[in-house]
Each structure stands twice: as structure tokens, then as C-alpha cells.
Design a protein around this motif. Structure first.
Motif, short mmCIF file in Angstrom:
data_model
loop_
_atom_site.label_atom_id
_atom_site.label_comp_id
_atom_site.label_asym_id
_atom_site.label_seq_id
_atom_site.Cartn_x
_atom_site.Cartn_y
_atom_site.Cartn_z
N VAL A 122 0.84 -1.21 0.00
CA VAL A 122 0.00 0.00 0.00
C VAL A 122 0.87 1.25 0.00
O VAL A 122 0.60 2.21 -0.73
CB VAL A 122 -0.97 -0.01 1.22
CG1 VAL A 122 -1.66 1.33 1.38
CG2 VAL A 122 -2.00 -1.11 1.06
N ASN A 123 1.94 1.25 0.79
CA ASN A 123 2.85 2.41 0.81
C ASN A 123 3.52 2.63 -0.54
O ASN A 123 3.71 3.77 -0.95
CB ASN A 123 3.90 2.25 1.91
CG ASN A 123 3.34 2.57 3.28
OD1 ASN A 123 2.48 3.42 3.42
ND2 ASN A 123 3.83 1.88 4.28
N ARG A 124 3.88 1.55 -1.24
CA ARG A 124 4.47 1.70 -2.58
C ARG A 124 3.47 2.31 -3.56
O ARG A 124 3.85 3.16 -4.37
CB ARG A 124 4.95 0.34 -3.10
CG ARG A 124 6.31 -0.04 -2.60
CD ARG A 124 6.89 -1.20 -3.39
NE ARG A 124 6.02 -2.37 -3.45
CZ ARG A 124 6.02 -3.36 -2.57
NH1 ARG A 124 6.85 -3.33 -1.54
NH2 ARG A 124 5.21 -4.38 -2.70
N VAL A 125 2.22 1.88 -3.49
CA VAL A 125 1.19 2.45 -4.36
C VAL A 125 1.00 3.93 -4.05
O VAL A 125 0.93 4.77 -4.96
CB VAL A 125 -0.15 1.69 -4.21
CG1 VAL A 125 -1.30 2.46 -4.82
CG2 VAL A 125 -0.05 0.32 -4.84
N LEU A 126 0.96 4.27 -2.77
CA LEU A 126 0.78 5.67 -2.39
C LEU A 126 1.98 6.52 -2.80
O LEU A 126 1.82 7.67 -3.23
CB LEU A 126 0.51 5.79 -0.89
CG LEU A 126 -0.82 5.21 -0.42
CD1 LEU A 126 -0.93 5.33 1.09
CD2 LEU A 126 -1.99 5.87 -1.10
N SER A 128 3.94 5.97 -5.40
CA SER A 128 3.89 6.17 -6.85
C SER A 128 2.80 7.17 -7.23
O SER A 128 2.99 7.99 -8.13
CB SER A 128 3.67 4.84 -7.57
OG SER A 128 2.39 4.33 -7.31
N GLU A 129 1.66 7.13 -6.54
CA GLU A 129 0.59 8.10 -6.80
C GLU A 129 1.03 9.51 -6.39
O GLU A 129 0.71 10.48 -7.08
CB GLU A 129 -0.69 7.71 -6.06
CG GLU A 129 -1.37 6.49 -6.61
CD GLU A 129 -2.00 6.75 -7.96
OE1 GLU A 129 -2.73 7.75 -8.11
OE2 GLU A 129 -1.76 5.95 -8.87
N ARG A 132 3.41 10.67 -9.04
CA ARG A 132 2.75 10.86 -10.34
C ARG A 132 1.88 12.10 -10.37
O ARG A 132 1.89 12.86 -11.33
CB ARG A 132 1.91 9.63 -10.67
CG ARG A 132 1.21 9.68 -12.01
CD ARG A 132 0.36 8.45 -12.22
NE ARG A 132 -0.80 8.39 -11.36
CZ ARG A 132 -1.97 8.97 -11.61
NH1 ARG A 132 -2.13 9.67 -12.71
NH2 ARG A 132 -2.97 8.86 -10.77
N LEU A 133 1.13 12.36 -9.28
CA LEU A 133 0.11 13.40 -9.34
C LEU A 133 0.06 14.31 -8.13
O LEU A 133 0.08 15.53 -8.26
CB LEU A 133 -1.27 12.74 -9.54
CG LEU A 133 -2.48 13.65 -9.48
CD1 LEU A 133 -2.51 14.54 -10.71
CD2 LEU A 133 -3.75 12.83 -9.38
N TYR A 134 0.00 13.74 -6.94
CA TYR A 134 -0.42 14.50 -5.77
C TYR A 134 0.61 15.50 -5.27
O TYR A 134 0.24 16.54 -4.74
CB TYR A 134 -0.85 13.56 -4.65
CG TYR A 134 -2.11 12.81 -5.01
CD1 TYR A 134 -3.32 13.47 -5.11
CD2 TYR A 134 -2.08 11.46 -5.32
CE1 TYR A 134 -4.48 12.80 -5.47
CE2 TYR A 134 -3.23 10.78 -5.68
CZ TYR A 134 -4.42 11.46 -5.75
OH TYR A 134 -5.56 10.82 -6.12
N HIS A 135 1.89 15.23 -5.42
CA HIS A 135 2.89 16.21 -4.98
C HIS A 135 2.82 17.48 -5.81
O HIS A 135 3.07 18.57 -5.31
CB HIS A 135 4.29 15.61 -5.02
CG HIS A 135 4.56 14.72 -3.85
ND1 HIS A 135 5.68 13.94 -3.78
CD2 HIS A 135 3.87 14.47 -2.71
CE1 HIS A 135 5.67 13.25 -2.65
NE2 HIS A 135 4.57 13.55 -1.99
N HIS A 140 -0.11 15.09 -0.04
CA HIS A 140 0.73 13.93 0.26
C HIS A 140 -0.12 12.87 0.95
O HIS A 140 -0.68 13.11 2.01
CB HIS A 140 1.91 14.32 1.15
CG HIS A 140 2.81 13.19 1.47
ND1 HIS A 140 3.73 12.69 0.57
CD2 HIS A 140 2.92 12.42 2.59
CE1 HIS A 140 4.36 11.67 1.12
NE2 HIS A 140 3.89 11.49 2.33
N TRP A 141 -0.24 11.69 0.32
CA TRP A 141 -0.98 10.57 0.87
C TRP A 141 -0.02 9.67 1.63
O TRP A 141 1.10 9.43 1.18
CB TRP A 141 -1.60 9.73 -0.24
CG TRP A 141 -2.76 10.33 -0.94
CD1 TRP A 141 -2.80 11.53 -1.59
CD2 TRP A 141 -4.05 9.75 -1.09
NE1 TRP A 141 -4.03 11.72 -2.13
CE2 TRP A 141 -4.82 10.64 -1.84
CE3 TRP A 141 -4.62 8.57 -0.67
CZ2 TRP A 141 -6.14 10.39 -2.18
CZ3 TRP A 141 -5.93 8.31 -1.00
CH2 TRP A 141 -6.68 9.21 -1.74
#
Length: 173
Positions: A122-126, A128-129, A132-135, A140-141
Motif C-alpha cells: 500500500v505504501n508503494r502504491v501511495l 507512486s501516486e 505521479r500526481l499528488y505532490h 501527500h498521501w
């Protein structure tokens, strides 16, 4: 001139004035902290504080920051990992509890290892997201462990969406 302007929560800087030794008014910028958005687990299976799915409802705090489709895509990716792994963890937990007396507690090690593996996925997915987008959007998720609201001893994992301060090059340090 004595009126006070109220800043909405969307502004990240608060403007105030201070007196210098020369009695000149110098503007200072104070960073305003916005409370992070917390997404709790809503599934029916919880193993070692990790729930098998998170709430898919779009929080109102993200209304003008992220599109609903991007938010749902991120939650869908996290929930896919959890729905695939947590029921298997539950089966290993039952097996570990049954064999606990014979193995002196070592039969619970696979469940702890599998739970750590799911948290890392889950941390790896977050991560990468976020990259990719949120920063780029100033968000920050992350997956954090938090005390359950009704009880101080019980812990749960929640998704936390923090608002990162946007660095402004026009304001001095």
C-alpha cells in the motif's frame, strides 16, 4: 482601516505586521496549517489494525484540489491490494491461533510477515501516486497508524491526506 479581513481555509499564508526596532511596520508571513483529511477503513475484516477496504466517498476538503476520478482511482488501487490480501491474512491468523500452543507462538509469524508485506505494498502504491500526481497538487498521501476514536488502546491504519505548503519564490524566508 481597523477592519479585519477573514481568510478562507484555501489560503496557505496569513498576513500580519510586526514592529521593528525602528518602529517600521514589517510584514511577516505565518504558515497556516490545514488539518489533514483522514480516510478510515470501512471493511468487515480487520487483521492487525489493517482493514480490508477504505471509504470510497469523496471528501469535501479535496473538492477544488483533485478530481473525483483521480481520487477514486487511487482508492481503487489501494482497495484492490487490501481486498486481495487481507482475507488470506485472516485465514493464516485462524491457523496460527489453532497451532499456537504446539509451536510456542511461532505459527503467528506468517501473519505478521504478510501484514507487513501488505502495508509495504500500500505504501508503494501511495508513493507512486504521490510522485505521479499528488505532490504537484500540494498533497501527500500516506498510511498511518492512529488510535481508534472510541478507545485509546485500540489502533487502526488510516489513509492520511496532508496538505503540503506550496513554496513561494516571491516571499522572503
Amino acid at each position: 482601516m481597523d477592519e479585519v479581513d477573514v481568510l478562507s481555509e484555501q489560503h496557505s499564508l496569513d498576513f500580519s505586521t510586526t514592529n521593528d526596532d525602528n518602529n517600521d511596520l514589517i510584514p511577516t508571513y505565518i504558515q497556516r496549517l490545514i488539518e489533514p483529511i483522514i480516510i478510515r477503513g470501512t471493511g468487515h475484516i480487520t487483521v492487525f489494525a489493517l482493514n480490508n477496504q477504505f471509504d470510497e466517498e469523496f471528501p469535501q476538503g479535496l473538492a477544488h484540489k483533485v478530481s473525483r476520478e483521480e481520487y477514486h482511482e487511487t482508492i481503487k488501487r489501494v482497495n484492490t491490494i487490501l481486498r486481495k490480501n487481507i482475507p488470506n491474512h485472516f485465514k493464516w491468523l485462524i491457523f496460527g491461533c489453532i497451532c499456537c500452543c504446539c509451536t510456542i507462538g511461532l505459527s503467528l509469524c506468517p501473519v505478521v510477515w504478510l501484514n507487513r508485506r501488505s502495508k509495504n505494498a500500500v505504501n508503494r502504491v501511495l508513493q507512486s501516486e504521490n510522485a505521479r500526481l499528488y505532490h504537484r497538487l500540494g498533497l501527500h498521501w500516506k498510511l498511518t497508524q492512529q488510535k481508534y476514536s472510541n478507545n485509546n488502546t485500540v489502533q487502526e491504519y488510516v489513509l492520511t491526506i496532508e496538505f503540503c505548503p506550496v513554496l513561494s519564490l516571491s516571499h522572503p524566508d
